[in-house]
Write a protein that holds these residues in place. Structure first.
Motif, PDB file in Angstrom:
ATOM      1  N   LYS A 368     -10.997   9.650   5.341  1.00  0.00           N
ATOM      2  CA  LYS A 368      -9.814  10.136   4.607  1.00  0.00           C
ATOM      3  C   LYS A 368      -8.520   9.544   5.166  1.00  0.00           C
ATOM      4  CE  LYS A 368     -11.641  14.084   2.338  1.00  0.00           C
ATOM      5  NZ  LYS A 368     -12.568  14.947   3.059  1.00  0.00           N
ATOM      6  N   HIS A 369      -8.651   8.663   6.160  1.00  0.00           N
ATOM      7  CA  HIS A 369      -7.455   8.039   6.711  1.00  0.00           C
ATOM      8  C   HIS A 369      -7.475   6.549   6.423  1.00  0.00           C
ATOM      9  CE1 HIS A 369      -5.972  11.491   8.998  1.00  0.00           C
ATOM     10  NE2 HIS A 369      -7.248  11.804   9.114  1.00  0.00           N
ATOM     11  N   HIS A 370      -6.275   5.996   6.360  1.00  0.00           N
ATOM     12  CA  HIS A 370      -6.163   4.564   6.149  1.00  0.00           C
ATOM     13  C   HIS A 370      -6.746   3.876   7.384  1.00  0.00           C
ATOM     14  CE1 HIS A 370      -4.775   0.936   4.619  1.00  0.00           C
ATOM     15  NE2 HIS A 370      -3.558   0.892   5.154  1.00  0.00           N
ATOM     16  N   ASN A 371      -7.816   3.096   7.216  1.00  0.00           N
ATOM     17  CA  ASN A 371      -8.397   2.441   8.389  1.00  0.00           C
ATOM     18  C   ASN A 371      -8.925   1.069   8.026  1.00  0.00           C
ATOM     19  OD1 ASN A 371     -11.574   2.338   8.274  1.00  0.00           O
ATOM     20  ND2 ASN A 371     -10.948   4.231   7.246  1.00  0.00           N
ATOM     21  N   LEU A 372      -9.099   0.269   9.071  1.00  0.00           N
ATOM     22  CA  LEU A 372      -9.520  -1.122   8.834  1.00  0.00           C
ATOM     23  C   LEU A 372     -10.895  -1.400   9.423  1.00  0.00           C
ATOM     24  CD1 LEU A 372      -6.387  -3.320   9.588  1.00  0.00           C
ATOM     25  CD2 LEU A 372      -7.485  -2.884   7.404  1.00  0.00           C
ATOM     26  N   LEU A 373     -11.645  -0.365   9.686  1.00  0.00           N
ATOM     27  CA  LEU A 373     -12.919  -0.590  10.363  1.00  0.00           C
ATOM     28  C   LEU A 373     -13.966  -1.169   9.415  1.00  0.00           C
ATOM     29  CD1 LEU A 373     -11.591   1.472  12.463  1.00  0.00           C
ATOM     30  CD2 LEU A 373     -13.940   1.767  13.197  1.00  0.00           C
ATOM     31  N   SER A 374     -14.453  -2.348   9.753  1.00  0.00           N
ATOM     32  CA  SER A 374     -15.493  -2.975   8.921  1.00  0.00           C
ATOM     33  C   SER A 374     -16.844  -2.346   9.289  1.00  0.00           C
ATOM     34  CB  SER A 374     -15.538  -4.476   9.204  1.00  0.00           C
ATOM     35  OG  SER A 374     -15.947  -4.647  10.548  1.00  0.00           O
ATOM     36  N   SER A 401      -7.005   8.417  15.799  1.00  0.00           N
ATOM     37  CA  SER A 401      -6.163   8.443  14.585  1.00  0.00           C
ATOM     38  C   SER A 401      -4.688   8.583  14.947  1.00  0.00           C
ATOM     39  CB  SER A 401      -6.600   9.589  13.669  1.00  0.00           C
ATOM     40  OG  SER A 401      -6.190  10.812  14.239  1.00  0.00           O
ATOM     41  N   LEU A 402      -4.427   9.040  16.168  1.00  0.00           N
ATOM     42  CA  LEU A 402      -3.030   9.167  16.582  1.00  0.00           C
ATOM     43  C   LEU A 402      -2.481   7.855  17.148  1.00  0.00           C
ATOM     44  CD1 LEU A 402      -3.136  12.688  18.229  1.00  0.00           C
ATOM     45  CD2 LEU A 402      -1.936  12.043  16.141  1.00  0.00           C
ATOM     46  N   GLY A 403      -3.378   6.874  17.368  1.00  0.00           N
ATOM     47  CA  GLY A 403      -2.959   5.590  17.934  1.00  0.00           C
ATOM     48  C   GLY A 403      -1.755   4.990  17.198  1.00  0.00           C
ATOM     49  N   GLU A 407       2.537   4.576  18.655  1.00  0.00           N
ATOM     50  CA  GLU A 407       3.310   3.340  18.816  1.00  0.00           C
ATOM     51  C   GLU A 407       4.745   3.480  18.343  1.00  0.00           C
ATOM     52  OE1 GLU A 407       1.241   0.484  16.507  1.00  0.00           O
ATOM     53  OE2 GLU A 407      -0.357   0.320  18.000  1.00  0.00           O
ATOM     54  N   LEU A 408       4.997   4.477  17.508  1.00  0.00           N
ATOM     55  CA  LEU A 408       6.332   4.593  16.910  1.00  0.00           C
ATOM     56  C   LEU A 408       7.265   5.331  17.854  1.00  0.00           C
ATOM     57  CD1 LEU A 408       5.147   5.744  13.377  1.00  0.00           C
ATOM     58  CD2 LEU A 408       5.902   3.461  14.042  1.00  0.00           C
ATOM     59  N   ASP A 409       8.517   4.868  17.913  1.00  0.00           N
ATOM     60  CA  ASP A 409       9.439   5.658  18.735  1.00  0.00           C
ATOM     61  C   ASP A 409       9.903   6.856  17.906  1.00  0.00           C
ATOM     62  OD1 ASP A 409      11.622   5.036  17.146  1.00  0.00           O
ATOM     63  OD2 ASP A 409      12.137   3.260  18.318  1.00  0.00           O
ATOM     64  N   PHE A 410      10.601   7.763  18.580  1.00  0.00           N
ATOM     65  CA  PHE A 410      10.919   9.042  17.964  1.00  0.00           C
ATOM     66  C   PHE A 410      11.661   8.869  16.629  1.00  0.00           C
ATOM     67  CE2 PHE A 410      13.379  13.027  17.662  1.00  0.00           C
ATOM     68  CZ  PHE A 410      12.296  13.883  17.570  1.00  0.00           C
ATOM     69  N   VAL A 416       9.569   7.160   9.051  1.00  0.00           N
ATOM     70  CA  VAL A 416       8.609   6.232   8.436  1.00  0.00           C
ATOM     71  C   VAL A 416       7.833   6.896   7.284  1.00  0.00           C
ATOM     72  CG1 VAL A 416       6.722   6.767  10.036  1.00  0.00           C
ATOM     73  CG2 VAL A 416       6.770   4.550   8.940  1.00  0.00           C
ATOM     74  N   PRO A 417       7.740   6.233   6.127  1.00  0.00           N
ATOM     75  CA  PRO A 417       6.925   6.811   5.051  1.00  0.00           C
ATOM     76  C   PRO A 417       5.455   6.806   5.454  1.00  0.00           C
ATOM     77  CG  PRO A 417       8.298   4.985   4.257  1.00  0.00           C
ATOM     78  CD  PRO A 417       8.398   4.974   5.745  1.00  0.00           C
ATOM     79  N   ALA A 418       4.741   7.852   5.072  1.00  0.00           N
ATOM     80  CA  ALA A 418       3.342   8.007   5.507  1.00  0.00           C
ATOM     81  C   ALA A 418       2.513   6.770   5.173  1.00  0.00           C
ATOM     82  CB  ALA A 418       2.742   9.247   4.865  1.00  0.00           C
ATOM     83  N   ASN A 419       2.798   6.154   4.014  1.00  0.00           N
ATOM     84  CA  ASN A 419       1.945   5.016   3.626  1.00  0.00           C
ATOM     85  C   ASN A 419       2.294   3.721   4.372  1.00  0.00           C
ATOM     86  OD1 ASN A 419       4.307   4.356   2.421  1.00  0.00           O
ATOM     87  ND2 ASN A 419       3.518   4.383   0.308  1.00  0.00           N
ATOM     88  N   GLN A 420       3.304   3.818   5.249  1.00  0.00           N
ATOM     89  CA  GLN A 420       3.614   2.607   6.016  1.00  0.00           C
ATOM     90  C   GLN A 420       3.182   2.697   7.484  1.00  0.00           C
ATOM     91  OE1 GLN A 420       7.615   1.183   5.327  1.00  0.00           O
ATOM     92  NE2 GLN A 420       7.263   1.409   3.123  1.00  0.00           N
ATOM     93  N   VAL A 421       2.509   3.775   7.820  1.00  0.00           N
ATOM     94  CA  VAL A 421       1.939   3.865   9.164  1.00  0.00           C
ATOM     95  C   VAL A 421       0.740   2.913   9.191  1.00  0.00           C
ATOM     96  CG1 VAL A 421       0.744   5.385  10.797  1.00  0.00           C
ATOM     97  CG2 VAL A 421       2.653   6.256   9.435  1.00  0.00           C
TER      98      VAL A 421
END
Ligand code: ATP
Length: 459
Positions: A368-374, A401-403, A407-410, A416-421
């Motif tokens: 259910k999360h945006h991921n790149l795992l092949s 999933s919090l990785g 990386e983002l600063d406060f 940041v829009p959710a779809n750009q994480v």
């Protein structure tokens, strides 16, 4: 929806000595109430007074738990301290929310017929509660479950003769799941043997009762044993859900802690209710706390509860076709005494997940999360996580999933829009594996496998 205004659930005696498990019970109870409160609060389908009522019940359960003196040592002490910290943080948030809602009512927000939703612009968002984790006591799946409603659907028991009705009511409130079970067979990854056995014992006899009589009468007791966090509880919930059975869920340890003084009567009443409301499943978690071979060192109250349990168990199938199953779970089957083993005819080992099961659990968790795992990376990850339990994998996936967020600063995080994480990648898992390690000791697996060879069933 309940609109009662009682603040305390009044069912426990917080403030005394308690084990880590007892603390978990308080937390679980609080979580149940707070989930309902949040659901009402956030969906807008209800009155603020309803939400306040449930928040207040959650607050009362948290206060009782926090007031307990936990007497554990070592790892359990650490776990208890962490849990208490979480409970304190949950408590502050829930109290704050109650204040916001009360303020809202004072400003005229509780006018009849005006829902929370209609007034939402005046309310602060509840998001603060979510991020401060009013977390379930066990690892949550990533599936959003419908909130529990401990009141709706509660059966009436006043007509049942020979039982303590007040206690029966408590059991219905706190031990019986009221139709909110949502775990299905498909949610439980792998575990084909236990599923098949459970189908034989529970599902098929329900569909074709005339075939399952005499020698074919289904087993009355089933023991699930294995290392912690691999789906024993999930399986019990799934079978109750799939068979539409009433689900009585109690931890044996709570019989002498939370239900102190009432344990014996509670067991008797619970069996009477299970019989009345059948089909029923009684799920006794950590059964070793009750049915162990401690012999002389058992204290008196525990011995009486144990005797009552064994007697009630024996008395529960006096008529052909009764549909009550006692399922018990333990990580320490070697501590069970002969009387217990005799009654749990089916003893099923729930092992650590194998590679394919780990892959499926991981796939499900990240789906259910945006991921790149092949597929290849998932295979690699499944190999790397040898020794992880189902709940270790859940903790790992949560951390990984919090990785991208870490990386983002406060400032970036705020806007940041959710779809750009950025999507979750294998690297996030590799980093998380440095801190989230397998929790099950190899020695325990050896002991369990030996016990399985001696006492487990293979089909
Ligand atoms: P304990 O012995 O500590 O009571 P348990 O064996 O009853 O543990 P569960 O409570 O059923 O374990 O599982 C803990 C969590 O681990 C689940 O909520 C789920 O997130 C995950 N999990 C464990 N096993 C499975 C599985 N077979 N399929 C899917 N998820 C699983």
């Amino acid at each position: 929806m309940a609109t009662g205004t009682s603040v305390s659930p009044g069912r426990s005696r917080g403030g005394g000595p308690a084990s880590y498990l007892a603390l978990r019970e308080y937390h679980k109870r609080a979580y149940d109430f707070l989930s309902v409160a949040l659901e009402i609060d956030e969906s807008g389908k209800g009155e603020p007074t309803d939400a306040i009522d449930y928040y207040s019940r959650g607050v009362a359960a948290l206060e009782e738990g926090i007031a307990c003196d936990v007497y554990e040592v070592g790892e359990d002490q650490e776990k208890a301290e962490k849990l208490k910290e979480r409970m304190i943080s949950n408590l502050e948030m829930a109290r704050d929310r109650v204040n916001v809602l009360r303020e809202f009512i004072l400003q005229g927000g509780a006018l009849k017929g005006v829902s929370l939703e209609a007034k939402r612009p005046h309310l602060q968002p509840t998001a603060s509660l979510r991020v401060h984790k009013i977390t379930p006591p066990r690892e949550p799946t990533n599936k959003k479950k419908p909130a529990k409603n401990p009141v709706m659907g509660k059966p009436r028991v006043s007509h049942i003769k020979g039982i303590d009705h007040q206690l029966a009511d408590k059991i219905l409130d706190e031990i019986v799941d009221q139709g909110e079970l949502t775990v299905t067979w498909d949610d439980v990854v792998g575990l084909e043997l236990p599923k098949r056995t459970l189908q034989e014992i529970v599902i098929l006899p329900a569909l074709r009762p005339e075939l399952f009589t005499g020698l074919r009468s289904p087993a009355r007791g089933m023991l699930l044993f294995g290392p912690p966090g691999n789906g024993k509880t999930m399986l019990a919930k799934a079978v109750a859900h799939e068979s539409q059975a009433k689900f009585f869920n109690i931890s044996a340890a709570s019989l002498t802690s939370k239900w102190v003084g009432d344990g014996e009567k509670l067991v008797k009443t619970m069996f009477a209710l299970a019989r009345e409301l059948q089909p029923s499943i009684i799920f006794l978690d950590e059964v070793d706390a009750l049915l162990s071979k401690r012999g002389g060192s058992e204290h008196d109250a525990m011995r009486r509860i144990k005797n009552e349990f064994l007697q009630s168990f024996d008395g529960m199938h006096t008529q052909e076709g009764e549909r009550i199953l006692v399922m018990a779970a333990t990580n320490r089957p070697q501590e069970l005494d002969d009387a217990a083993l005799r009654r749990f005819e089916k003893r099923i080992y729930i092992p650590l997940p194998g590679k394919e099961a780990r892959k499926s659990v991981l796939r499900k968790l990240i789906s259910k999360h945006h991921n790149l795992l092949s597929e290849d990376q998932l295979n690699k990850l499944a190999s790397m996580t040898d020794g992880y339990s189902g709940s270790d994998l859940t903790a790992l996936a949560k951390d990984a999933s919090l990785g991208p967020i870490r990386e983002l600063d406060f400032n970036a995080l705020k806007s940041v829009p959710a779809n750009q994480v950025r999507p979750i990648g294998l690297n996030d898992f590799q980093l998380s594996m440095r801190t989230i390690r397998p929790s099950v000791a190899k020695d325990l697996i050896t002991t369990l496998e030996q016990w399985n060879t001696l006492y487990g069933v293979s089909s």
